[in-house]
Design a protein around this motif. Structure first.
Motif, PDB file in Angstrom:
ATOM      1  N   THR A 173       0.839  -1.207   0.000  1.00 36.10           N
ATOM      2  CA  THR A 173       0.000   0.000   0.000  1.00 36.10           C
ATOM      3  C   THR A 173       0.868   1.249   0.000  1.00 36.10           C
ATOM      4  O   THR A 173       0.655   2.172  -0.802  1.00 36.10           O
ATOM      5  CB  THR A 173      -0.927   0.002   1.229  1.00 36.10           C
ATOM      6  OG1 THR A 173      -1.780  -1.137   1.164  1.00 36.10           O
ATOM      7  CG2 THR A 173      -1.757   1.270   1.303  1.00 36.10           C
ATOM      8  N   TYR A 174       1.853   1.293   0.868  1.00 41.31           N
ATOM      9  CA  TYR A 174       2.741   2.464   0.924  1.00 41.31           C
ATOM     10  C   TYR A 174       3.558   2.600  -0.355  1.00 41.31           C
ATOM     11  O   TYR A 174       3.832   3.714  -0.804  1.00 41.31           O
ATOM     12  CB  TYR A 174       3.667   2.390   2.137  1.00 41.31           C
ATOM     13  CG  TYR A 174       2.946   2.520   3.453  1.00 41.31           C
ATOM     14  CD1 TYR A 174       1.868   3.380   3.599  1.00 41.31           C
ATOM     15  CD2 TYR A 174       3.327   1.778   4.559  1.00 41.31           C
ATOM     16  CE1 TYR A 174       1.204   3.506   4.806  1.00 41.31           C
ATOM     17  CE2 TYR A 174       2.673   1.898   5.765  1.00 41.31           C
ATOM     18  CZ  TYR A 174       1.612   2.755   5.887  1.00 41.31           C
ATOM     19  OH  TYR A 174       0.956   2.878   7.081  1.00 41.31           O
ATOM     20  N   LEU A 175       3.945   1.480  -0.939  1.00 41.81           N
ATOM     21  CA  LEU A 175       4.663   1.512  -2.209  1.00 41.81           C
ATOM     22  C   LEU A 175       3.807   2.189  -3.272  1.00 41.81           C
ATOM     23  O   LEU A 175       4.276   3.073  -3.992  1.00 41.81           O
ATOM     24  CB  LEU A 175       5.032   0.092  -2.646  1.00 41.81           C
ATOM     25  CG  LEU A 175       5.635  -0.080  -4.032  1.00 41.81           C
ATOM     26  CD1 LEU A 175       6.977   0.637  -4.121  1.00 41.81           C
ATOM     27  CD2 LEU A 175       5.791  -1.550  -4.349  1.00 41.81           C
ATOM     28  N   MET A 176       2.548   1.797  -3.344  1.00 40.85           N
ATOM     29  CA  MET A 176       1.651   2.380  -4.348  1.00 40.85           C
ATOM     30  C   MET A 176       1.410   3.870  -4.084  1.00 40.85           C
ATOM     31  O   MET A 176       1.411   4.677  -5.008  1.00 40.85           O
ATOM     32  CB  MET A 176       0.318   1.626  -4.378  1.00 40.85           C
ATOM     33  CG  MET A 176       0.440   0.197  -4.808  1.00 40.85           C
ATOM     34  SD  MET A 176       1.132   0.071  -6.452  1.00 40.85           S
ATOM     35  CE  MET A 176       1.356  -1.664  -6.597  1.00 40.85           C
ATOM     36  N   ILE A 177       1.231   4.231  -2.829  1.00 43.99           N
ATOM     37  CA  ILE A 177       1.018   5.647  -2.488  1.00 43.99           C
ATOM     38  C   ILE A 177       2.283   6.454  -2.783  1.00 43.99           C
ATOM     39  O   ILE A 177       2.223   7.580  -3.272  1.00 43.99           O
ATOM     40  CB  ILE A 177       0.599   5.798  -1.013  1.00 43.99           C
ATOM     41  CG1 ILE A 177      -0.791   5.201  -0.811  1.00 43.99           C
ATOM     42  CG2 ILE A 177       0.628   7.261  -0.575  1.00 43.99           C
ATOM     43  CD1 ILE A 177      -1.216   5.078   0.631  1.00 43.99           C
ATOM     44  N   GLY A 178       3.434   5.852  -2.526  1.00 45.27           N
ATOM     45  CA  GLY A 178       4.709   6.539  -2.763  1.00 45.27           C
ATOM     46  C   GLY A 178       4.961   6.859  -4.216  1.00 45.27           C
ATOM     47  O   GLY A 178       5.743   7.754  -4.541  1.00 45.27           O
ATOM     48  N   THR A 179       4.297   6.150  -5.097  1.00 51.89           N
ATOM     49  CA  THR A 179       4.489   6.431  -6.522  1.00 51.89           C
ATOM     50  C   THR A 179       3.902   7.783  -6.921  1.00 51.89           C
ATOM     51  O   THR A 179       4.168   8.258  -8.025  1.00 51.89           O
ATOM     52  CB  THR A 179       3.856   5.326  -7.392  1.00 51.89           C
ATOM     53  OG1 THR A 179       2.450   5.282  -7.153  1.00 51.89           O
ATOM     54  CG2 THR A 179       4.492   3.985  -7.122  1.00 51.89           C
ATOM     55  N   GLU A 180       3.134   8.407  -6.037  1.00 51.04           N
ATOM     56  CA  GLU A 180       2.608   9.744  -6.322  1.00 51.04           C
ATOM     57  C   GLU A 180       3.726  10.761  -6.529  1.00 51.04           C
ATOM     58  O   GLU A 180       3.512  11.815  -7.115  1.00 51.04           O
ATOM     59  CB  GLU A 180       1.703  10.218  -5.177  1.00 51.04           C
ATOM     60  CG  GLU A 180       0.408   9.454  -5.061  1.00 51.04           C
ATOM     61  CD  GLU A 180      -0.439   9.927  -3.881  1.00 51.04           C
ATOM     62  OE1 GLU A 180      -0.125  10.979  -3.284  1.00 51.04           O
ATOM     63  OE2 GLU A 180      -1.405   9.231  -3.560  1.00 51.04           O
ATOM     64  N   LEU A 181       4.921  10.445  -6.052  1.00 52.73           N
ATOM     65  CA  LEU A 181       6.052  11.363  -6.182  1.00 52.73           C
ATOM     66  C   LEU A 181       6.613  11.406  -7.595  1.00 52.73           C
ATOM     67  O   LEU A 181       7.357  12.317  -7.943  1.00 52.73           O
ATOM     68  CB  LEU A 181       7.163  10.966  -5.209  1.00 52.73           C
ATOM     69  CG  LEU A 181       6.806  11.051  -3.738  1.00 52.73           C
ATOM     70  CD1 LEU A 181       7.975  10.576  -2.886  1.00 52.73           C
ATOM     71  CD2 LEU A 181       6.414  12.463  -3.353  1.00 52.73           C
ATOM     72  N   LEU A 182       6.290  10.420  -8.398  1.00 60.23           N
ATOM     73  CA  LEU A 182       6.791  10.391  -9.779  1.00 60.23           C
ATOM     74  C   LEU A 182       5.874  11.239 -10.649  1.00 60.23           C
ATOM     75  O   LEU A 182       4.732  10.884 -10.898  1.00 60.23           O
ATOM     76  CB  LEU A 182       6.847   8.963 -10.303  1.00 60.23           C
ATOM     77  CG  LEU A 182       7.851   8.050  -9.609  1.00 60.23           C
ATOM     78  CD1 LEU A 182       7.729   6.641 -10.128  1.00 60.23           C
ATOM     79  CD2 LEU A 182       9.266   8.562  -9.797  1.00 60.23           C
ATOM     80  N   HIS A 183       6.392  12.357 -11.082  1.00 55.12           N
ATOM     81  CA  HIS A 183       5.592  13.256 -11.920  1.00 55.12           C
ATOM     82  C   HIS A 183       5.798  12.910 -13.383  1.00 55.12           C
ATOM     83  O   HIS A 183       6.832  12.405 -13.782  1.00 55.12           O
ATOM     84  CB  HIS A 183       5.988  14.711 -11.652  1.00 55.12           C
ATOM     85  CG  HIS A 183       5.766  15.098 -10.236  1.00 55.12           C
ATOM     86  ND1 HIS A 183       4.517  15.236  -9.702  1.00 55.12           N
ATOM     87  CD2 HIS A 183       6.631  15.353  -9.224  1.00 55.12           C
ATOM     88  CE1 HIS A 183       4.614  15.580  -8.430  1.00 55.12           C
ATOM     89  NE2 HIS A 183       5.892  15.643  -8.112  1.00 55.12           N
ATOM     90  N   GLY A 184       4.819  13.174 -14.181  1.00 57.11           N
ATOM     91  CA  GLY A 184       4.918  12.916 -15.608  1.00 57.11           C
ATOM     92  C   GLY A 184       4.478  11.507 -15.985  1.00 57.11           C
ATOM     93  O   GLY A 184       4.369  11.185 -17.147  1.00 57.11           O
ATOM     94  N   VAL A 185       4.261  10.669 -14.990  1.00 53.37           N
ATOM     95  CA  VAL A 185       3.767   9.316 -15.245  1.00 53.37           C
ATOM     96  C   VAL A 185       2.412   9.221 -14.587  1.00 53.37           C
ATOM     97  O   VAL A 185       2.252   9.598 -13.430  1.00 53.37           O
ATOM     98  CB  VAL A 185       4.726   8.252 -14.657  1.00 53.37           C
ATOM     99  CG1 VAL A 185       4.181   6.863 -14.874  1.00 53.37           C
ATOM    100  CG2 VAL A 185       6.113   8.386 -15.249  1.00 53.37           C
ATOM    101  N   SER A 186       1.455   8.731 -15.310  1.00 50.90           N
ATOM    102  CA  SER A 186       0.122   8.560 -14.755  1.00 50.90           C
ATOM    103  C   SER A 186       0.208   7.646 -13.534  1.00 50.90           C
ATOM    104  O   SER A 186       0.798   6.573 -13.589  1.00 50.90           O
ATOM    105  CB  SER A 186      -0.802   7.941 -15.805  1.00 50.90           C
ATOM    106  OG  SER A 186      -1.952   7.417 -15.208  1.00 50.90           O
ATOM    107  N   ALA A 187      -0.357   8.092 -12.424  1.00 47.98           N
ATOM    108  CA  ALA A 187      -0.323   7.295 -11.193  1.00 47.98           C
ATOM    109  C   ALA A 187      -1.007   5.956 -11.407  1.00 47.98           C
ATOM    110  O   ALA A 187      -0.532   4.921 -10.934  1.00 47.98           O
ATOM    111  CB  ALA A 187      -0.983   8.056 -10.050  1.00 47.98           C
ATOM    112  N   THR A 188      -2.100   5.965 -12.143  1.00 54.92           N
ATOM    113  CA  THR A 188      -2.815   4.712 -12.400  1.00 54.92           C
ATOM    114  C   THR A 188      -1.945   3.762 -13.214  1.00 54.92           C
ATOM    115  O   THR A 188      -1.840   2.575 -12.897  1.00 54.92           O
ATOM    116  CB  THR A 188      -4.133   4.988 -13.145  1.00 54.92           C
ATOM    117  OG1 THR A 188      -4.906   5.900 -12.373  1.00 54.92           O
ATOM    118  CG2 THR A 188      -4.913   3.714 -13.372  1.00 54.92           C
TER     119      THR A 188
END
Length: 183
Positions: free
Chosen positions: A92-107
């Motif tokens: 869960t935290y891994l998936m939430i942490g991906t919010e930091l990557l800009h320019g890539v769709s979070a989904t």
């Protein structure tokens, strides 16, 4: 033997349990790849936890706090099995942490990470050696014994055997283990 909580145990658990979280990525084939994926995922897990904490302390974080404190203070190291309840939060935290990557769709990123995780488990499953077991259940001697039992006992007979579940599965006869310690 009674184990007690000590500073040495706490120190050892603090070092050893994080290493066990590599189990998220283990696929049974290549442990080096699992370590690399684990190390690459750690910054996102930490970031995901940080993002969640910024939004306020929730039930998941309270649970993890008390659970992790408990296993860190546990007097003996228990390996991955004590971390199983932590693995869903890790992901869960891994998936939430991906919010930091800009320019890539979070989904898209989350679907990709989820797919990568699934692939590691599929490779593990399909990479297992599926050779016929010649040392136990499929052993010709055991099959002969089961054939003899089936031919020479009634279906209502109760049997004592060292491996009762295997015997019952092969013969359909109820079986129990004998008490080898009885004098």
């Amino acid at each position: 033997l009674q184990a007690t909580v000590s500073i040495a145990t706490l120190r050892s658990n603090v070092i050893d349990y994080p290493k066990e979280l590599v189990a998220v990525w283990v696929n049974g084939q290549n442990f080096t790849v699992a370590k690399i994926l684990y190390l690459l995922s750690l910054p996102f897990v930490v970031a995901g936890l940080w993002i969640r904490l910024q939004r306020g302390l929730k039930a998941l974080e309270l649970y993890l706090l008390f659970y992790v404190l408990t296993i860190l203070l546990w007097p003996s190291f228990q390996g991955t099995r004590f971390l199983l309840p932590v693995l869903p939060a890790f992901i869960t935290y891994l998936m939430i942490g991906t919010e930091l990557l800009h320019g890539v769709s979070a989904t898209t990123l989350r679907l990709g990470l989820g797919a990568l995780l699934c692939v590691t488990y599929l490779v593990n499953y399909y990479g297992k050696d599926r050779a016929i077991d010649t040392t136990g259940f499929s052993q010709p001697e055991f099959i002969s014994l089961c054939d003899f039992v089936t031919a020479n006992t009634q279906s209502t007979d109760h049997l004592l055997f060292r491996k009762p579940r295997a015997l019952t599965l092969r013969t359909g006869r109820p079986a129990a283990i004998y008490n080898s310690g009885a004098g």
